[in-house]
Design a protein around this motif. Structure first.
Motif, short mmCIF file in Angstrom:
data_model
loop_
_atom_site.label_atom_id
_atom_site.label_comp_id
_atom_site.label_asym_id
_atom_site.label_seq_id
_atom_site.Cartn_x
_atom_site.Cartn_y
_atom_site.Cartn_z
N SER A 139 0.80 -1.22 0.00
CA SER A 139 0.00 0.00 0.00
C SER A 139 0.84 1.27 0.00
CB SER A 139 -0.92 0.03 1.22
OG SER A 139 -1.85 -1.04 1.16
N PHE A 140 2.06 1.19 0.49
CA PHE A 140 2.91 2.37 0.62
C PHE A 140 4.27 2.09 -0.01
CE2 PHE A 140 -0.03 2.20 4.20
CZ PHE A 140 -0.63 3.44 4.11
N ASP A 141 4.58 2.82 -1.08
CA ASP A 141 5.84 2.60 -1.80
C ASP A 141 7.07 2.79 -0.92
OD1 ASP A 141 4.49 2.04 -4.15
OD2 ASP A 141 4.60 4.11 -4.85
N GLU A 142 6.99 3.68 0.05
CA GLU A 142 8.15 3.96 0.89
C GLU A 142 8.44 2.87 1.92
OE1 GLU A 142 4.64 6.30 2.62
OE2 GLU A 142 5.37 5.78 0.64
N ILE A 143 7.48 1.98 2.16
CA ILE A 143 7.69 0.89 3.13
C ILE A 143 8.25 -0.33 2.41
CG2 ILE A 143 6.59 -0.69 4.76
CD1 ILE A 143 4.56 1.52 5.37
N LYS A 144 9.42 -0.75 2.84
CA LYS A 144 10.09 -1.93 2.27
C LYS A 144 10.09 -3.12 3.22
CE LYS A 144 11.17 0.63 -1.20
NZ LYS A 144 10.10 0.84 -2.14
N SER A 145 9.95 -2.84 4.53
CA SER A 145 9.91 -3.90 5.53
C SER A 145 9.18 -3.39 6.76
CB SER A 145 11.32 -4.38 5.89
OG SER A 145 12.07 -3.33 6.44
N VAL A 146 8.81 -4.33 7.64
CA VAL A 146 8.06 -3.98 8.84
C VAL A 146 8.77 -4.57 10.05
CG1 VAL A 146 5.85 -4.19 10.07
CG2 VAL A 146 5.88 -3.94 7.57
N GLN A 147 9.00 -3.73 11.05
CA GLN A 147 9.56 -4.18 12.32
C GLN A 147 8.42 -4.22 13.34
OE1 GLN A 147 12.91 -5.08 13.68
NE2 GLN A 147 11.27 -5.88 14.97
N PHE A 148 8.07 -5.42 13.77
CA PHE A 148 7.03 -5.56 14.78
C PHE A 148 7.63 -5.32 16.16
CE2 PHE A 148 5.29 -7.86 11.24
CZ PHE A 148 3.92 -7.64 11.33
N THR A 149 6.84 -4.66 17.01
CA THR A 149 7.20 -4.54 18.42
C THR A 149 6.01 -5.07 19.22
OG1 THR A 149 6.40 -2.26 18.55
CG2 THR A 149 8.74 -2.58 18.09
N LEU A 150 6.31 -5.55 20.41
CA LEU A 150 5.29 -6.10 21.29
C LEU A 150 5.29 -5.26 22.56
CD1 LEU A 150 3.23 -8.40 21.67
CD2 LEU A 150 5.08 -9.75 22.69
N ASP A 151 4.19 -4.56 22.79
CA ASP A 151 4.08 -3.65 23.93
C ASP A 151 5.24 -2.65 23.96
OD1 ASP A 151 1.72 -4.91 24.82
OD2 ASP A 151 2.88 -6.44 25.88
#
Length: 70
Positions: free
Chosen positions: A34-46
């Motif tokens: 959905s967003f060209d600028e996003i290449k990866s996602v870093q998940f955080t928990l709390d």
């Protein structure tokens, strides 16, 4: 750097490996496609980087949709 940071609450977060894979994959595909600028996602928990969200899938590093984690 192209990394989106997504914080997940541990409240009511449970499931087996399939549930965790589907949960993570749907978020990855939605954000990265959905967003060209996003290449990866870093998940955080709390608010903290965690090795896993539900105990099955490695989430301690930024993830991509093609499995080429960076």
């Amino acid at each position: 750097d192209g990394i989106a940071y997504l914080d997940v609450s541990s409240e009511n977060l449970d499931g087996g490996s399939l549930a965790e894979i589907i949960f993570v994959d749907q978020i990855l595909y939605t954000l990265i496609n959905s967003f060209d600028e996003i290449k990866s996602v870093q998940f955080t928990l709390d608010g903290k980087i965690a090795d896993t969200l539900m105990g099955n899938l490695e989430t301690g590093i930024p993830l991509t949709v093609d499995g080429d984690d960076k």
